[in-house]
Design a protein around this motif. Structure first.
Motif, PDB file in Angstrom:
ATOM      1  N   LEU A  46      -0.783   1.094 -11.360  1.00 51.42           N
ATOM      2  CA  LEU A  46       0.490   1.533 -10.797  1.00 51.42           C
ATOM      3  C   LEU A  46       1.460   2.019 -11.862  1.00 51.42           C
ATOM      4  O   LEU A  46       2.439   2.664 -11.571  1.00 51.42           O
ATOM      5  CB  LEU A  46       1.145   0.376 -10.026  1.00 51.42           C
ATOM      6  N   ASP A 138       1.879   1.573  -2.074  1.00 51.79           N
ATOM      7  CA  ASP A 138       0.840   2.465  -2.576  1.00 51.79           C
ATOM      8  C   ASP A 138      -0.096   2.919  -1.459  1.00 51.79           C
ATOM      9  O   ASP A 138      -0.591   4.041  -1.463  1.00 51.79           O
ATOM     10  CB  ASP A 138       0.052   1.729  -3.673  1.00 51.79           C
ATOM     11  N   THR A 145       2.744   6.014  -6.425  1.00 52.39           N
ATOM     12  CA  THR A 145       3.738   4.950  -6.563  1.00 52.39           C
ATOM     13  C   THR A 145       3.860   4.675  -8.046  1.00 52.39           C
ATOM     14  O   THR A 145       2.852   4.640  -8.741  1.00 52.39           O
ATOM     15  CB  THR A 145       3.231   3.665  -5.864  1.00 52.39           C
TER      16      THR A 145
END
Ligand SMILES: Cc1cc2nc3c(=O)[nH]c(=O)nc-3n(C[C@H](O)[C@H](O)[C@H](O)COP(=O)(O)OP(=O)(O)OC[C@H]3O[C@@H](n4cnc5c(N)ncnc54)[C@H](O)[C@@H]3O)c2cc1C
Length: 352
Positions: A46, A138, A145
């Protein structure tokens, strides 16, 4: 890569290179899966930077553009725009420095000019959303994201001088930034994000081009807004859905930039008539939210005169005013819709 004024054999001196603040480049190469700024939380994949923008960070404009001051063999100071993006690119502007010196009563000596220093590792607050929360986001936002600090800084900033200088100087500690940035791809994903935020008690802030100069995308301090904040970058909603040349109407998604919209409409031989100076980066949604004005307003009107209808995603569904019976929660606008005048009730465009 940080570029400072460098004297080369040809006496070229870079004085305003948009790349020079792009201090994350090297970091990204060597430490791709780690946060750039100490203090950022690392959450595996992420953390990757998903904003593939060509836009400069901490400066107005594109990374490949910028003014360069050269000293030619005869000692003349010649400014030119680097790259080949603009018609002016590469053209010698030999009278610019004397003009500026005269107008501003300053002396410009490229060999003595230094760029403002900046802190390479500014610290911003940790992302407050849990890993499971990030995973939920996400799953919805197919465009990506990010809790990458550079993304968060950019999305909690605009283009005011205060914004630009605080990024350059790294004086970001006292500012609050979005915990996460998400890139939805379509209206359905935006609706799902709004529903999730309502369920989780998160605050959403839409982000268009981030060109506001009014701190509109700044995050309110904790005392005013205690909820975690998610910046919703709208730029992937950039489709021209239809153009009805006969009636002079077009249906366009809110995240399209002015530059892209102008070039799409050009293919149909039409113009939107809205040209704010920020047109390359600002977006349709941002124009509507800020009631933007363009340099052709005397002829075409301001954005509120140009927009005929909007669809607004809310917690209770999608609001629309003149969608010609296309059904609840639909954003479809009928091409043949006559867009009559609003005769009763509140005009949704004015509410926005
Ligand atoms: C060099 C420069 C020149 C400029 N020239 C002009 C000009 O000529 N005329 C003018 O009016 N302004 C001008 N501005 C200011 C700015 O460009 C405008 O306010 C513009 O409308 C902001 O659009 P944006 O997409 O960048 O919005 P952002 O800066 O991303 O956001 C502005 C506000 O709109 C909200 N928002 C953005 N997208 C959406 C969406 N899809 N749905 C709901 N809310 C949304 C944001 O939450 C925020 O509150 C200029 C700014 C700069 C830096």
């Amino acid at each position: 890569a940080m570029k400072l004024p460098i004297s080369t054999s040809s006496n070229d001196v870079v004085i305003a290179d948009n790349d020079y603040v792009d201090f994350c480049e090297d970091d990204r190469k060597h430490r791709p899966a780690k946060p750039i700024f100490p203090g950022s939380r690392c959450a595996g994949s992420l953390v990757s930077e998903v904003d593939k923008s060509e836009e400069s960070f901490g400066a107005w404009g594109y990374k490949d553009s910028g003014f360069v001051l050269n000293i030619d063999k005869r000692g003349r100071r010649i400014v030119s725009m680097k790259g080949d993006r603009y018609r002016i690119s590469g053209k010698p502007l030999s009278r610019l420095v004397p003009f500026l010196e005269n107008e501003m009563n300053v002396t410009i000596d490229p060999l003595r000019t230094s760029l403002p220093s900046f802190v390479a590792d500014p610290v911003i607050d940790l992302c407050e959303i849990s890993d499971s929360g990030l995973e939920k986001l996400d799953r919805i936002a197919t465009g990506g994201t990010s809790i990458y600090s550079k993304d968060r800084c950019r999305h909690g900033s605009g283009q005011s001088q205060a914004d630009i200088f605080s990024i350059r100087r790294g004086s970001l500690q006292d500012r609050r930034f979005p915990d996460v940035v998400v890139w939805p791809d379509n209206t359905s994903e935006v609706s799902q994000l709004v529903a999730l935020a309502a369920a989780e008690n998160w605050c959403l802030i839409p982000f268009g081009g981030g060109t506001n100069v009014s701190h509109a995308t700044w995050c309110p301090p904790k005392e005013k807004e205690p909820r975690p904040i998610i910046s919703v970058d709208m730029k992937r909603l950039c489709r021209v859905l239809w153009v009805n040349k006969e009636d002079g109407l077009a249906h366009v998604e809110a995240g399209i930039t002015g530059g892209e919209l102008a070039s799409q409409l050009e293919k149909f031989g039409v113009t939107m008539g809205h040209e704010p100076d920020s047109i390359e980066f600002s977006t349709l949604g941002g124009w509507i939210a800020t009631k933007a004005s363009g340099m052709k307003r005397s002829r075409y009107g301001n954005i509120e005169d140009i927009i005929k209808d909007v669809s607004v995603v809310g917690v209770n569904g999608i609001l629309g005013q003149e969608r010609g019976g296309t059904g609840k929660n639909s954003t479809k606008i009928d091409k043949s819709n006559a867009f009559g005048r609003v005769s009763t009730g509140i005009d949704l465009r004015s509410l926005m």
